[in-house]
Design an enzyme around this catalytic site. Sequence first.
Site, PDB file in Angstrom:
ATOM      1  N   HIS A  75       0.565  -0.974  -0.052  1.00 26.57           N
ATOM      2  CA  HIS A  75       0.211  -0.350   0.083  1.00 26.57           C
ATOM      3  C   HIS A  75       0.860   1.025  -0.062  1.00 26.57           C
ATOM      4  CE1 HIS A  75      -3.559  -2.353   0.283  1.00 26.57           C
ATOM      5  NE2 HIS A  75      -3.355  -2.885   1.233  1.00 26.57           N
ATOM      6  N   ASP A 126      -2.580 -10.293  -2.959  1.00 23.23           N
ATOM      7  CA  ASP A 126      -3.134 -10.204  -1.268  1.00 23.23           C
ATOM      8  C   ASP A 126      -4.944  -9.510  -1.814  1.00 23.23           C
ATOM      9  OD1 ASP A 126      -2.517  -8.838   1.525  1.00 23.23           O
ATOM     10  OD2 ASP A 126      -3.840  -7.556   0.661  1.00 23.23           O
ATOM     11  N   HIS A 170      -6.559  -7.090  -0.313  1.00 20.86           N
ATOM     12  CA  HIS A 170      -6.417  -5.909  -0.442  1.00 20.86           C
ATOM     13  C   HIS A 170      -5.707  -5.149  -2.544  1.00 20.86           C
ATOM     14  CE1 HIS A 170      -6.976  -5.809   3.462  1.00 20.86           C
ATOM     15  NE2 HIS A 170      -8.274  -5.693   3.319  1.00 20.86           N
ATOM     16  N   ASP A 229      -5.012 -12.610   3.696  1.00 18.78           N
ATOM     17  CA  ASP A 229      -5.748 -12.090   3.661  1.00 18.78           C
ATOM     18  C   ASP A 229      -7.057 -12.303   2.709  1.00 18.78           C
ATOM     19  OD1 ASP A 229      -4.542 -10.221   2.232  1.00 18.78           O
ATOM     20  OD2 ASP A 229      -4.850  -8.574   3.849  1.00 18.78           O
TER      21      ASP A 229
HETATM   22  C1  SP5 Z   1      -1.167  -5.229   3.706  1.00 21.07           C
HETATM   23  C2  SP5 Z   1      -2.977  -5.655   4.130  1.00 21.07           C
HETATM   24  O1  SP5 Z   1      -3.238  -6.517   4.047  1.00 21.07           O
HETATM   25  N1  SP5 Z   1      -3.246  -3.857   4.940  1.00 21.07           N
HETATM   26  C3  SP5 Z   1      -4.577  -3.576   4.878  1.00 21.07           C
HETATM   27  C4  SP5 Z   1      -4.950  -2.547   5.559  1.00 21.07           C
HETATM   28  C5  SP5 Z   1      -6.155  -2.371   5.840  1.00 21.07           C
HETATM   29  N2  SP5 Z   1      -6.858  -1.471   6.576  1.00 21.07           N
HETATM   30  C6  SP5 Z   1      -8.122  -1.047   6.774  1.00 21.07           C
HETATM   31  C7  SP5 Z   1      -9.359  -0.420   8.109  1.00 21.07           C
HETATM   32  C8  SP5 Z   1     -10.119  -0.547   7.098  1.00 21.07           C
HETATM   33  C9  SP5 Z   1     -11.547  -1.770   7.928  1.00 21.07           C
HETATM   34  N3  SP5 Z   1     -12.478  -2.497   7.970  1.00 21.07           N
HETATM   35  C10 SP5 Z   1     -12.991  -2.795   8.764  1.00 21.07           C
HETATM   36  C11 SP5 Z   1     -14.092  -3.991   8.819  1.00 21.07           C
HETATM   37  C12 SP5 Z   1     -13.333  -5.334   9.361  1.00 21.07           C
HETATM   38  N4  SP5 Z   1     -15.019  -6.038   9.446  1.00 21.07           N
HETATM   39 ZN    ZN Z   2      -3.825  -6.949   2.621  1.00 16.87          ZN
END
Ligand code: SP5
Ligand code: ZN
Length: 340
Positions: A161, A195, A197, A284
């Site tokens: 990211h 990943d 995301h 993930d």
């Molecule tokens: C490296 C990596 O996988 N980073 C991911 C960062 C995600 N941060 C997102 C925060 C938003 C959280 N949403 C919560 C949903 C829980 N069900």
């Molecule tokens: Zn991720």
Amino acid sequence: MKVFYSEAHRDHYPPFEVFDGGLRVPYLENPDRMDQILNALGGVDWADVIEPADYGLDPIHAVHDKEYIDFLASCWTEWLATAAKDKSTLLPATFALRRNPQKPKSLLGRAGYYIMDLSACIVEGTYRAALVSANCALSAAEAVTNGERSAFGLCRPPGHHAGKDYAGGYCFINNASVAANLLSSKGKVALLDVDYHCGNGTQDIFYHREDVLTISIHADPDFEYPHYAGFAQEKGSGRGYGFHHNFPLPAGTEDVAYLKTLENALALIRKFNPKYLVVSAGMDIYADDPLGTIKVSTNGISEIGKRIASLGLPTVIVMEGGYNNDALGRNIVAFLGELK
Ligand code: SP5
Ligand code: ZN
């Protein structure tokens, strides 16, 4: 398989992160993740855990803006000198819109300029951990240029990211991009990000380049973080047009549909015919991940590894996300076991 790992990550352990709605939760990207993976790798006979070498700042400055890296280097000391009430972690509350941004001088101004969200929390050990994490990816890249079929950068913090000049989503230095850029001096490189995301930082870094093909398979940003990148129509710019591909997936995607998408991504890599492959390996996508909505099984993860291996390319695997700590070791072993 050589696994590059250092204990330096332990000093990067922010006390919390902030979820949507302002909810303060324990930092999900925690040191225990590495213990689970090390423990699982200790149970196989093919993983050789080694300290990374130190490559200095040059390969990092080659993909990141120098002023951004300077910010990471000094922000903690500056934070301690401020009058803030709670100094347990540096986390800004105002973020720059990157339209016609003015670069402020104040620490919190710069923090909002260089950080994109509330999960890239900075503490005393963050900068060093991020540098050493990049060194793990660089060491894996060097191992592969020296003839290893594959090598694993057991990187923490993760990196995909982090863009040219920003941190976000637990990431500060884009380990996979630093490694891919190093390899690109020896030939064409493909970087495949599995990943959960979108690898928005990697997309940012290579968007204009035709010598590094970047592909990300991820949850549709229409509903998932990072929200503002990762859509199918983003394909690169200038000479880089056609050398970036996003594969957004719906929530609930299971093994069969995931593997079908993976085959489309692998076909693009075969056509590009790179000398090296870098994989941003986030676990993930696993069905029981607390951040994920994609439903890939441990068998599915092993099948992903097998199909990536079928490319027959020298491969650098770089650790990204994965937050179900109980399953993390098993999933990484399932993945790497096919790529060793
Ligand atoms: C490296 C990596 O996988 N980073 C991911 C960062 C995600 N941060 C997102 C925060 C938003 C959280 N949403 C919560 C949903 C829980 N069900
Ligand atoms: Zn991720």
